[in-house]
Structures are given as C-alpha cells and as structure tokens.
Design a protein around this motif. Structure first.
Motif, mmCIF file in Angstrom:
data_model
loop_
_atom_site.group_PDB
_atom_site.id
_atom_site.type_symbol
_atom_site.label_atom_id
_atom_site.label_comp_id
_atom_site.label_asym_id
_atom_site.label_seq_id
_atom_site.Cartn_x
_atom_site.Cartn_y
_atom_site.Cartn_z
ATOM 1 N N LEU A 430 0.848 -1.186 0.000
ATOM 2 C CA LEU A 430 0.000 0.000 0.000
ATOM 3 C C LEU A 430 0.884 1.236 0.000
ATOM 4 C CD1 LEU A 430 -2.830 -0.941 2.544
ATOM 5 C CD2 LEU A 430 -2.839 -1.176 0.065
ATOM 6 N N PHE A 431 0.452 2.252 -0.739
ATOM 7 C CA PHE A 431 1.207 3.489 -0.836
ATOM 8 C C PHE A 431 0.796 4.448 0.280
ATOM 9 C CE2 PHE A 431 1.029 1.721 -5.093
ATOM 10 C CZ PHE A 431 2.335 1.848 -5.524
ATOM 11 N N ALA A 432 1.674 5.384 0.590
ATOM 12 C CA ALA A 432 1.324 6.441 1.531
ATOM 13 C C ALA A 432 0.229 7.290 0.907
ATOM 14 C CB ALA A 432 2.553 7.289 1.864
ATOM 15 N N ASP A 472 -11.032 8.417 3.708
ATOM 16 C CA ASP A 472 -9.924 9.368 3.671
ATOM 17 C C ASP A 472 -8.910 9.108 4.780
ATOM 18 O OD1 ASP A 472 -10.928 10.840 1.478
ATOM 19 O OD2 ASP A 472 -12.371 11.813 2.815
ATOM 20 N N TYR A 473 -9.063 7.993 5.492
ATOM 21 C CA TYR A 473 -8.113 7.636 6.549
ATOM 22 C C TYR A 473 -6.718 7.464 5.939
ATOM 23 C CZ TYR A 473 -5.808 4.818 10.157
ATOM 24 O OH TYR A 473 -4.929 4.330 11.089
ATOM 25 N N PRO A 474 -5.717 8.151 6.510
ATOM 26 C CA PRO A 474 -4.373 8.084 5.911
ATOM 27 C C PRO A 474 -3.676 6.751 6.196
ATOM 28 C CG PRO A 474 -4.342 9.446 7.891
ATOM 29 C CD PRO A 474 -5.771 9.078 7.647
ATOM 30 N N VAL A 475 -3.234 6.108 5.130
ATOM 31 C CA VAL A 475 -2.468 4.868 5.246
ATOM 32 C C VAL A 475 -0.993 5.247 5.226
ATOM 33 C CG1 VAL A 475 -1.927 2.651 4.179
ATOM 34 C CG2 VAL A 475 -4.260 3.545 4.083
ATOM 35 N N MET A 476 -0.269 4.862 6.250
ATOM 36 C CA MET A 476 1.155 5.188 6.288
ATOM 37 C C MET A 476 1.907 4.343 5.272
ATOM 38 S SD MET A 476 1.105 7.546 8.486
ATOM 39 C CE MET A 476 2.837 7.827 8.815
ATOM 40 N N THR A 480 1.434 0.430 7.272
ATOM 41 C CA THR A 480 1.798 -0.047 8.606
ATOM 42 C C THR A 480 0.721 0.213 9.655
ATOM 43 O OG1 THR A 480 2.981 2.054 8.945
ATOM 44 C CG2 THR A 480 4.275 0.157 8.215
ATOM 45 N N THR A 481 -0.233 1.123 9.383
ATOM 46 C CA THR A 481 -1.282 1.399 10.360
ATOM 47 C C THR A 481 -2.424 0.395 10.284
ATOM 48 O OG1 THR A 481 -2.250 2.964 8.764
ATOM 49 C CG2 THR A 481 -0.803 3.871 10.452
ATOM 50 N N SER A 483 -3.627 -3.882 9.785
ATOM 51 C CA SER A 483 -3.152 -5.253 9.928
ATOM 52 C C SER A 483 -2.945 -5.856 8.546
ATOM 53 C CB SER A 483 -4.163 -6.084 10.708
ATOM 54 O OG SER A 483 -5.334 -6.313 9.927
ATOM 55 N N LEU A 484 -2.197 -6.967 8.501
ATOM 56 C CA LEU A 484 -1.928 -7.618 7.223
ATOM 57 C C LEU A 484 -3.219 -8.094 6.569
ATOM 58 C CD1 LEU A 484 0.141 -8.556 5.189
ATOM 59 C CD2 LEU A 484 0.478 -10.638 6.530
ATOM 60 N N GLY A 485 -4.137 -8.610 7.388
ATOM 61 C CA GLY A 485 -5.416 -9.051 6.849
ATOM 62 C C GLY A 485 -6.216 -7.899 6.263
ATOM 63 N N GLN A 486 -6.215 -6.757 6.941
ATOM 64 C CA GLN A 486 -6.933 -5.581 6.438
ATOM 65 C C GLN A 486 -6.316 -5.072 5.143
ATOM 66 O OE1 GLN A 486 -6.480 -3.215 9.934
ATOM 67 N NE2 GLN A 486 -8.334 -4.008 10.918
ATOM 68 N N ARG A 487 -5.002 -5.122 5.069
ATOM 69 C CA ARG A 487 -4.340 -4.691 3.833
ATOM 70 C C ARG A 487 -4.710 -5.599 2.672
ATOM 71 N NH1 ARG A 487 1.801 -4.173 5.751
ATOM 72 N NH2 ARG A 487 1.039 -5.530 7.384
ATOM 73 N N GLN A 488 -4.816 -6.910 2.935
ATOM 74 C CA GLN A 488 -5.182 -7.831 1.866
ATOM 75 C C GLN A 488 -6.620 -7.620 1.417
ATOM 76 O OE1 GLN A 488 -4.039 -11.766 3.294
ATOM 77 N NE2 GLN A 488 -2.222 -11.676 2.002
ATOM 78 N N LEU A 489 -7.489 -7.293 2.366
ATOM 79 C CA LEU A 489 -8.879 -7.023 2.004
ATOM 80 C C LEU A 489 -8.984 -5.762 1.144
ATOM 81 C CD1 LEU A 489 -10.593 -7.902 5.392
ATOM 82 C CD2 LEU A 489 -10.967 -9.063 3.216
#
Length: 587
Positions: A430-432, A472-476, A480-481, A483-489
């Motif tokens: 995921l990108f910043a 609009d929640y900022p993804v670092m 890193t903000t 979980s791995l499961g949330q990133r995969q979803l």
C-alpha cells in the motif's frame, strides 16, 4: 554498495547528449551564452575608466568630466549587476528545466522496465539515478560548462586588455602563474578524488540507514543494536575522512592563491614603480593593473572547483544515460485491446527462466475456460507465482505460447491485458495516502460510489467507515497502520473495482483470520461465476471448490484434475493434502 571511480577523460559526446535535453530551451541557452560575452566585455571597462580618470581628468583638474565618468561607472556597475543576475538566474533556470524533463524521462523509463531489471538492481541505486544523479546534472548548467565559459572569456578579456596596456608589466605580474597552475592541478585532482569518495560514502550511509530502518524489528528482536551501531560508526568514519580530505585541499589551495596574488601584486608594484618614476607607465595604469589582477584571480580561485563540479555532473549523466539506454523492458507492440475479453486462458508448452538456461517452468500446458476456477498448488519454489507473473506479462516467456481468447499474449496491448487481470498478491503493498487513493490508485475516473460498492461486496465498508475519516483515513508507508489481513482485504477491493475478466489470487487468504477469509470467500463466490479465476492457495476451502487443480513440482505439472479425482490417485496432491490440510480436520 555503489562505487564510483574518478575518470580522467572528458567525454564530449556525453556532454553533447546532455545538451540535447536543452534543445527545447535553446533560446535561453543562446541568451545565457550571449550574456557571457557581455560580462567578458563589461568586466575590464571599470578599471580602464578609473585609469582614464586618474591619468587624464584628475591630472588636468577636469572636475566636470570626473563627475561624468563617475556617473558612467555607476551606470556600468548597475548594468553589470543586472547582467550578472540575469546570467545566474538564467543558467540555473535552464538547469532546473533540463533536469525536470530528464527526471520525467527517467521515471517513465523506470516504470516501463521489465521486472527482471528490478530483480537485479537495488532500489537505492534507482533512487540515486532518479533523484541525486539528475540533480548533479543541473550543475553542468548552473556551475559547469556555461559558467566556466563565462569565466574563461572574462580571463581572456582581462589578459587582452593588460597586454594591450603594457605587455612587459603584464608578464612580470603573471610570472607566479606557473605555481598557480600547478596548485590548481593538484587541487582539482585531490578534490575530485575526495568528492568521489564522499559520494561513495554517502551511498553507503543511505543504503545502511534505509536497510536498518526497514529491518528495525529484526535488529531490536535479536538485540543487535550495539553491533549495527558499530558498523554505522565505521561507515560514518569513512564519510568524515573523505570530507576532511576535501576540506584539507580547500584549506591549502585558497591561501596559496592569495599568496600568489599578493606576490603578483608585489612584483607588479615593484616593477611598475620604477617605470612610473621613469615616466614609462602612468599612475592610472598601475591602479588599473591592481584591479585587473584582483578581477583575474577571482574566477581562477573557483575555476578548478567548477571543473570538478562539471566532471561530477558528467559522471552522474553517464549513469543516468546508462539507465535510459537499458533495453530490459517488455516489448509492447500489441494492437489488440481488452474490450470484451472472456478470460479463456491457454498455456501451450510454456517454459520460462529468470536466468538463461535455468528454467523454473518446463513445458506447462493447461486450459482455463471462461468462468472456471483453476487452483495451482505445490511446494515453495515450484513455480506457482511465476505462472501468475508471466500471465500478466510481467516477464516474457522463452518457449511456448500463452493465449487469452485464442489471441497470443504479445498481440494484446500491454495495458489492455493487465487492465483485464485483477491481482491480489500475498505480499500486499500500500502506498502512503488515503484508503480511497490506495483502492483507486489515484484513478480519477473511479467514483466514490463505485469504491463503496466494491468495499461492501468484500465486507470492508463498515470497517473503513469506523476509521477516523473513513475512506480518507491516511495509510502510512507500506500500510503499517493496518493489519496484514486488512491490507489484503483492501487489495482485494482494489482488484475487484476494475471489473477484471480474469481474477488472480496469489495466496490471497493466507494471512487473514477465519472471519476475514469467510468474507473474501463470499465475495469470490459472487464474482467468479462469470470470471476466470486462478488461485494459488493452501486453504482447503478455496482449493476444494476449484474446477481444476494443477499440481506443480520443480516447475513441472505432475497432476491435474479436481479435488476428488486427485485424492483418488493418491499421488502428489494427496501427499500435499495430507501434509498441509490434515490439521484443519478436513480428512
């Protein structure tokens, strides 16, 4: 670590190639060169006017002419100030314009390179090429060739005037110059070597810091802080040593130049005074010569430094052009678009190797009909992910044919075929930026409603709305903000949003909990009914429902069939099944 060695030969063909990027700004380049001539002409005028004032107007008490000549000198000084400002601004503007275009060209080249290039090229090297090296090329314009030409022209103009005034006095004044030439050569070579060492040390520092910040969890988990800090101290010591050596050269050179200037002035005054007493030289000439010598030594002090700056810019440009000349990219000559793609996939005797003659896939053949789910299983290193990579044309195959809808893969436009293949990888990147930007990849053609609809299908909408700012929640950086499961979803939402004809899941559920996997499986069941799906997974829930399972071993297909058929054979799949899935209580 990147290592550069000082080069002795100046490459004019390389310089010419750099200047090809200045062609769109040729008017600015021509104007800057014209200003160098103007500066060369203006520079000797003020000493000459002072000489004229002393010898003619003051000697003859011509007060009105003294006022007039003073006004002329003020105007001339203002003119020189404006010209010098224009020259400095224009050369820097030219340099920044060139590197702006060059940086875009380099980045465009980088993002189209074959993935095999990135497999063998460190990220830090590409970052240096795109940022630091291109910035150094700016110095070719701002402090390099144009500035050097301006200084040389001014030196020649001053020498010309001095020789025209009194060639004997000029020769006496310049008699210490051989020492200056030797000192300048020593300084140039010494600083050049030091700068190269500094550059290598900076590269080592950047690589070390980047690597250890990224891997800080490992450093702290194994209590390796003291050892790694000692390594950093050693690298940092080399960096300091290289800088101190450069400072040493500067500390010697500039005082030597001042001593030579003082010697030249002393010889000029000694010789000139005798000629003044003998009425062979006027007092005005003596005053003008003092000014000429100061003006002459001013560019000489920094000329060697500018040559080093130019050479460093040339070294940087050589690296950049080497990257631009790379032919390691996917040939995109296809004419077929992806409209109406059904997702009929055929692999016909496909062999592929990352390294010549070391094939990781050998004679792979299978047929995935539209709407079918194909599962690929096998031990680590068997070639599962490689099949996905060559289907996406991230790499070109060496043997065989891959067809989609009976059209060979190279016949498709590259962006067309990739736009019709949705991919969810095991290692999600995921990108910043915001969650919305990561899902759409900043594609303005995708609306917020489309994103929310896709998120609802995956079951991510409610979770996203619970976050501060929602979509609009900022993804670092690297997500890193979350979980791995949330990133995969989120990655799964991203893939589905583009409505792909082919859905690729590379271990997509391997790092999510049971609840998250259930959400993904429900979405898959809804979506793969009219899409071809290729699944690489170890979870029984995904594999058992596949229309066809391909068992890979050491790059070769060992078995093919559905879940029940392969279990009955009690072969490779049966062994994988009993080893990997028995713990789930499915046997």
């Amino acid at each position: 670590m990147e290592n550069t060695a000082a080069k002795k030969v100046f490459n004019f063909s390389l310089l010419n190639r750099v200047f090809t990027f200045a062609r769109p700004y040729r008017k600015s380049f021509i104007l800057s060169m014209f200003l160098t001539v103007v500066l060369a002409v203006i520079s000797p005028l003020r000493p000459y006017l002072i000489q004229l004032t002393v010898d003619k107007y003051i000697a003859n008490a011509m007060v009105q002419m003294i006022v007039t000549i003073t006004i002329v000198q003020i105007v001339l000084l203002l003119l020189e100030t404006v010209v010098r400002f224009s020259f400095t601004y224009l050369t820097n503007w030219l340099g920044q314009s060139v590197i702006k275009d060059l940086r875009v060209t380099v980045f465009k080249k980088v993002i189209h390179l074959n993935l095999s290039f990135f497999d063998k090229t460190p990220i830090g090297t590409l970052t240096t090429r795109t940022i630091n090296d291109i910035e150094a090329i700016n110095d070719i314009f701002s402090e390099g060739i144009i500035s050097i030409v301006a200084d040389v022209l001014m030196i020649l103009a001053i020498l010309g005037v001095m020789f025209a005034q009194d060639w004997r006095l000029t020769l006496v004044s310049l008699s210490p110059f051989p020492v200056l030439i030797l000192a300048t050569y020593w300084f140039k070579e010494s600083v050049n070597k030091s700068f190269h060492r500094v550059r290598n040390a900076v590269s080592a520092l950047n690589a070390f810091v980047q690597e250890h910040i990224t891997g800080m969890v490992v450093v702290q988990a194994f209590a390796a802080e003291k050892r790694e800090n000692e390594k950093f101290r050693n690298i940092n010591r080399d960096h300091r040593k290289a800088n101190v050596d450069a400072i040493f050269a500067y500390s010697i050179f500039f005082p030597v130049v001042e001593i030579i200037l003082a010697t030249s002035l002393g010889l000029m005054v000694w010789y000139g005074a005798n000629k003044v007493l003998n009425y062979e030289v006027t007092q005005g000439v003596m005053i003008a010569f003092i000014m000429y010598l100061n003006m002459l030594f001013r560019p000489l002090r920094i000329l060697a430094d500018k040559f080093n700056t130019l050479q460093m810019g040339m070294v940087a440009s050589e690296r950049v052009f080497k990257l631009l000349d790379s032919n390691d990219y996917i040939d995109d000559k296809g004419k077929v678009g992806g409209e109406g793609m059904k997702g009929d996939i055929k692999f016909e005797d496909v062999s592929f190797s990352y390294v010549p003659d070391r094939y990781v896939l050998k004679n792979i053949s299978f047929h995935a009909k539209p709407g079918q789910t194909i599962a690929i299983v096998g031990h680590t290193g068997s070639g599962k992910t490689t099949i996905i990579s060559i289907l996406n044309r991230l790499y070109d195959i060496q043997k065989g044919t891959i067809k989609i809808d009976d059209v060979p893969l190279p016949d498709y436009k590259l962006d067309a075929v990739r736009g019709k293949i949705g991919v969810v990888l095991q290692d999600v990147f995921l990108f910043a930026g915001s969650i919305y930007e990561n899902i759409t990849l900043r594609n303005e053609a995708i609306s917020r409603e489309q994103v929310e609809e896709a998120a609802r299908l995956i079951g991510m909408h409610d979770f996203i709305m619970q976050l501060p700012g929602g979509y609009d929640y900022p993804v670092m950086e690297r997500g890193t903000t979350l979980s791995l499961g949330q990133r995969q979803l989120i990655s799964f939402v991203r893939a589905l949003l583009y409505d792909p004809a082919i859905l690729v899941l590379d271990e997509a559920t391997s790092s999510v909990d049971t609840e998250s996997e259930l959400l993904i499986q429900q979405a898959i069941d809804k979506l793969i009914s009219d899409r071809t799906a290729i699944v690489i997974a170890h979870r029984l829930s995904t594999i058992s429902k596949a229309d066809q399972i391909i068992v890979l071993d050491k790059g070769e297909i060992r078995e093919m069939g559905n879940h029940e058929e392969l279990l009955k054979k009690e072969g490779y799949y049966y062994k994988l099944y009993t080893m990997q899935f028995k713990k789930e209580g499915a046997v």
